[in-house]
Design a protein around this motif. Structure first.
Motif, mmCIF file in Angstrom:
data_model
loop_
_atom_site.group_PDB
_atom_site.id
_atom_site.type_symbol
_atom_site.label_atom_id
_atom_site.label_comp_id
_atom_site.label_asym_id
_atom_site.label_seq_id
_atom_site.Cartn_x
_atom_site.Cartn_y
_atom_site.Cartn_z
ATOM 1 N N ALA A 12 0.831 -1.205 0.000
ATOM 2 C CA ALA A 12 0.000 0.000 0.000
ATOM 3 C C ALA A 12 0.867 1.258 0.000
ATOM 4 C CB ALA A 12 -0.935 -0.010 1.204
ATOM 5 N N ALA A 13 1.994 1.213 0.697
ATOM 6 C CA ALA A 13 2.895 2.362 0.717
ATOM 7 C C ALA A 13 3.457 2.653 -0.671
ATOM 8 C CB ALA A 13 4.023 2.126 1.711
ATOM 9 N N LEU A 14 3.536 1.607 -1.503
ATOM 10 C CA LEU A 14 4.013 1.765 -2.877
ATOM 11 C C LEU A 14 2.861 1.910 -3.862
ATOM 12 C CD1 LEU A 14 6.821 -0.949 -2.771
ATOM 13 C CD2 LEU A 14 7.119 1.528 -2.774
ATOM 14 N N ASP A 15 1.657 2.085 -3.327
ATOM 15 C CA ASP A 15 0.445 2.223 -4.136
ATOM 16 C C ASP A 15 0.192 0.979 -4.987
ATOM 17 O OD1 ASP A 15 -1.865 3.582 -4.805
ATOM 18 O OD2 ASP A 15 -0.960 4.561 -6.548
ATOM 19 N N LEU A 16 0.451 -0.194 -4.381
ATOM 20 C CA LEU A 16 0.220 -1.479 -5.035
ATOM 21 C C LEU A 16 -0.827 -2.264 -4.253
ATOM 22 C CD1 LEU A 16 3.930 -2.553 -5.600
ATOM 23 C CD2 LEU A 16 2.392 -1.598 -7.311
ATOM 24 N N THR A 17 -1.456 -3.188 -4.917
ATOM 25 C CA THR A 17 -2.343 -4.120 -4.229
ATOM 26 C C THR A 17 -1.832 -5.534 -4.473
ATOM 27 O OG1 THR A 17 -3.809 -4.256 -6.142
ATOM 28 C CG2 THR A 17 -4.383 -2.656 -4.437
ATOM 29 N N VAL A 18 -1.978 -6.378 -3.484
ATOM 30 C CA VAL A 18 -1.542 -7.769 -3.595
ATOM 31 C C VAL A 18 -2.794 -8.633 -3.545
ATOM 32 C CG1 VAL A 18 -0.146 -9.590 -2.575
ATOM 33 C CG2 VAL A 18 0.620 -7.225 -2.440
ATOM 34 N N PRO A 19 -3.153 -9.267 -4.659
ATOM 35 C CA PRO A 19 -4.339 -10.127 -4.663
ATOM 36 C C PRO A 19 -4.198 -11.270 -3.651
ATOM 37 C CG PRO A 19 -3.631 -9.665 -6.901
ATOM 38 C CD PRO A 19 -2.562 -9.161 -5.983
ATOM 39 N N GLU A 20 -5.284 -11.590 -3.018
ATOM 40 C CA GLU A 20 -5.312 -12.628 -1.985
ATOM 41 C C GLU A 20 -4.729 -13.958 -2.470
ATOM 42 O OE1 GLU A 20 -5.862 -14.026 1.737
ATOM 43 O OE2 GLU A 20 -6.571 -12.040 1.184
ATOM 44 N N GLU A 21 -5.013 -14.339 -3.708
ATOM 45 C CA GLU A 21 -4.577 -15.648 -4.210
ATOM 46 C C GLU A 21 -3.058 -15.745 -4.402
ATOM 47 O OE1 GLU A 21 -6.101 -13.388 -7.898
ATOM 48 O OE2 GLU A 21 -6.773 -13.670 -5.860
ATOM 49 N N TYR A 22 -2.338 -14.622 -4.400
ATOM 50 C CA TYR A 22 -0.893 -14.640 -4.570
ATOM 51 C C TYR A 22 -0.132 -14.440 -3.269
ATOM 52 C CZ TYR A 22 -2.124 -14.046 -9.474
ATOM 53 O OH TYR A 22 -2.658 -14.202 -10.720
ATOM 54 N N ARG A 23 -0.789 -14.109 -2.216
ATOM 55 C CA ARG A 23 -0.101 -13.746 -0.970
ATOM 56 C C ARG A 23 0.721 -14.878 -0.380
ATOM 57 N NH1 ARG A 23 -4.557 -9.827 1.970
ATOM 58 N NH2 ARG A 23 -4.577 -8.311 0.261
ATOM 59 N N SER A 24 0.201 -16.097 -0.389
ATOM 60 C CA SER A 24 0.964 -17.203 0.211
ATOM 61 C C SER A 24 2.256 -17.457 -0.557
ATOM 62 C CB SER A 24 0.123 -18.475 0.286
ATOM 63 O OG SER A 24 -0.197 -18.935 -1.011
ATOM 64 N N GLU A 25 2.205 -17.374 -1.882
ATOM 65 C CA GLU A 25 3.410 -17.568 -2.683
ATOM 66 C C GLU A 25 4.402 -16.429 -2.472
ATOM 67 O OE1 GLU A 25 4.181 -20.302 -4.360
ATOM 68 O OE2 GLU A 25 2.288 -21.146 -3.701
ATOM 69 N N ILE A 26 3.913 -15.226 -2.362
ATOM 70 C CA ILE A 26 4.789 -14.081 -2.105
ATOM 71 C C ILE A 26 5.438 -14.222 -0.740
ATOM 72 C CG2 ILE A 26 4.847 -11.587 -1.707
ATOM 73 C CD1 ILE A 26 2.609 -11.388 -3.847
ATOM 74 N N MET A 27 4.678 -14.636 0.246
ATOM 75 C CA MET A 27 5.230 -14.822 1.591
ATOM 76 C C MET A 27 6.296 -15.920 1.588
ATOM 77 S SD MET A 27 3.780 -12.492 3.270
ATOM 78 C CE MET A 27 4.511 -12.951 4.805
ATOM 79 N N ARG A 28 6.056 -16.991 0.851
ATOM 80 C CA ARG A 28 7.033 -18.069 0.753
ATOM 81 C C ARG A 28 8.322 -17.564 0.084
ATOM 82 N NH1 ARG A 28 4.266 -23.127 -1.501
ATOM 83 N NH2 ARG A 28 2.780 -21.982 -0.288
ATOM 84 N N ASN A 29 8.178 -16.764 -0.957
ATOM 85 C CA ASN A 29 9.335 -16.209 -1.650
ATOM 86 C C ASN A 29 10.107 -15.259 -0.736
ATOM 87 O OD1 ASN A 29 11.054 -15.815 -3.846
ATOM 88 N ND2 ASN A 29 9.904 -14.033 -4.534
ATOM 89 N N LEU A 30 9.404 -14.426 0.021
ATOM 90 C CA LEU A 30 10.077 -13.519 0.956
ATOM 91 C C LEU A 30 10.839 -14.289 2.032
ATOM 92 C CD1 LEU A 30 7.381 -10.728 1.342
ATOM 93 C CD2 LEU A 30 9.584 -10.574 0.168
ATOM 94 N N ALA A 31 10.286 -15.421 2.477
ATOM 95 C CA ALA A 31 10.983 -16.249 3.468
ATOM 96 C C ALA A 31 12.261 -16.826 2.867
ATOM 97 C CB ALA A 31 10.068 -17.365 3.958
ATOM 98 N N LEU A 32 12.202 -17.261 1.619
ATOM 99 C CA LEU A 32 13.383 -17.793 0.940
ATOM 100 C C LEU A 32 14.445 -16.708 0.779
ATOM 101 C CD1 LEU A 32 14.795 -20.113 -0.559
ATOM 102 C CD2 LEU A 32 13.604 -19.347 -2.622
ATOM 103 N N ILE A 33 14.026 -15.519 0.379
ATOM 104 C CA ILE A 33 14.957 -14.402 0.246
ATOM 105 C C ILE A 33 15.587 -14.074 1.603
ATOM 106 C CG2 ILE A 33 15.104 -11.923 -0.241
ATOM 107 C CD1 ILE A 33 12.970 -12.438 -2.444
#
Length: 57
Positions: A12-33
């Motif tokens: 939201a701070a970057l004026d973006l929205t993250v669709p609900e269906e992608y959040r788990s994959e994004i969270m998994r990727n952030l954990a890997l990073i």
């Protein structure tokens, strides 16, 4: 604040929205990073080393 709430707030701070269906994959990727970050930060590099300006495989 949970990690998912942080993701939504940062997006939201970057004026973006993250669709609900992608959040788990994004969270998994952030954990890997985060794991990669820990590996890189665990390497002790003395100040006397000069940076490598070119990469030669």
């Amino acid at each position: 604040m949970t990690a998912e709430e942080q993701l939504v707030a940062r997006a939201a701070a970057l004026d973006l929205t993250v669709p609900e269906e992608y959040r788990s994959e994004i969270m998994r990727n952030l954990a890997l990073i985060g794991q990669y970050e820990a590996l890189v930060n665990a390497v002790d590099l003395p100040e006397r080393l000069e940076p490598a300006y070119e990469y030669h495989p």
